[in-house]
Scaffold this active site. Structure first.
Site, PDB file in Angstrom:
ATOM      1  N   GLU A  62       0.828  -1.207   0.000  1.00  0.00           N
ATOM      2  CA  GLU A  62       0.000   0.000   0.000  1.00  0.00           C
ATOM      3  C   GLU A  62       0.862   1.257   0.000  1.00  0.00           C
ATOM      4  OE1 GLU A  62      -0.230  -2.629   1.921  1.00  0.00           O
ATOM      5  OE2 GLU A  62      -2.297  -3.194   2.343  1.00  0.00           O
ATOM      6  N   CYS A  75      -2.849  -4.223   6.617  1.00  0.00           N
ATOM      7  CA  CYS A  75      -2.450  -4.100   8.026  1.00  0.00           C
ATOM      8  C   CYS A  75      -2.984  -2.774   8.582  1.00  0.00           C
ATOM      9  CB  CYS A  75      -0.930  -4.178   8.157  1.00  0.00           C
ATOM     10  SG  CYS A  75      -0.055  -2.710   7.561  1.00  0.00           S
TER      11      CYS A  75
HETATM   12  N1  THU Z   1       2.234  -6.632   3.791  1.00  0.00           N
HETATM   13  C1  THU Z   1       1.789  -5.710   2.899  1.00  0.00           C
HETATM   14  O1  THU Z   1       2.452  -5.427   1.885  1.00  0.00           O
HETATM   15  N2  THU Z   1       0.606  -5.103   3.133  1.00  0.00           N
HETATM   16  C2  THU Z   1      -0.206  -5.400   4.192  1.00  0.00           C
HETATM   17  O2  THU Z   1      -1.221  -4.739   4.378  1.00  0.00           O
HETATM   18  C3  THU Z   1       0.120  -6.529   5.072  1.00  0.00           C
HETATM   19  C4  THU Z   1       1.526  -6.990   5.016  1.00  0.00           C
HETATM   20  C5  THU Z   1       3.539  -7.260   3.554  1.00  0.00           C
HETATM   21  C6  THU Z   1       4.636  -6.806   4.481  1.00  0.00           C
HETATM   22  C7  THU Z   1       5.604  -7.963   4.396  1.00  0.00           C
HETATM   23  O3  THU Z   1       6.462  -7.740   3.302  1.00  0.00           O
HETATM   24  C8  THU Z   1       4.710  -9.162   4.118  1.00  0.00           C
HETATM   25  O4  THU Z   1       3.463  -8.658   3.726  1.00  0.00           O
HETATM   26  C9  THU Z   1       4.530 -10.093   5.306  1.00  0.00           C
HETATM   27  O5  THU Z   1       4.076  -9.397   6.408  1.00  0.00           O
END
Ligand code: THU
Length: 150
Positions: free
Chosen positions: A73, A104
């Site tokens: 994001e 997240c």
């Molecule tokens: N991740 C995202 O890119 N966006 C989110 O909203 C959740 C988590 C990524 C971060 C990390 O590179 C991987 O997912 C595992 O947590």
């Protein structure tokens, strides 16, 4: 344009009622394939429709210093701002399996800043407005000032 200015709920509704969610998710899956996620092995892709009709995308970019990983994001919002700003009206985020992924907490805050309450998100439970994705959100209104121009 400052956050929340220059658009109306009617405009948002007009845009979001026309959302091709399958096509938007396909863009998220496509960019997920470009993720740099050698540490978690959990690639993420996200695609968003802007209120002027353009589509912005992002993928996660990890780092040997794990804590500085960039979520997908973050990349999408960077493209949004770097290509002229505007408001996100519809967003699809996917994980490794290509299925909808809930952003997240930090990234829900990013979506709130650049999409606001009427922005729609494709979730595992269907399409939900940001008011349900981030209830009682903290945002620009709490500061009683406009966000910096985009
Ligand atoms: N991740 C995202 O890119 N966006 C989110 O909203 C959740 C988590 C990524 C971060 C990390 O590179 C991987 O997912 C595992 O947590």
């Amino acid at each position: 344009m400052a956050a929340g200015e220059g658009h109306s709920a009617e405009q948002d509704a007009r845009h979001t009622s026309e959302v091709d969610w399958d096509a938007l998710r396909a863009r998220a899956v496509e960019v997920m394939g470009k993720a740099y996620a050698p540490y978690s092995r959990f690639p993420v892709g996200v695609a968003g429709i802007v209120d002027d009709g353009r589509v912005v995308v992002g993928c996660n970019v990890e780092n040997a210093a794990y804590g500085v990983a960039l979520c997908a994001e973050c990349g999408m919002v960077s493209e949004l701002v770097a290509t002229g700003g505007g408001r996100l009206v519809a967003v699809s985020c996917v994980g490794r399996d290509g299925e909808p992924l809930m952003p997240c907490g930090r990234c829900r805050q990013l979506l709130w800043e650049h999409g606001g309450p009427t922005c729609l998100l494709l979730t595992p439970e269907g399409v939900l407005p940001m008011t349900e994705v981030l209830p009682q959100a903290f945002g620009p209104d709490n500061l009683s000032i406009a966000a910096p121009p985009t």
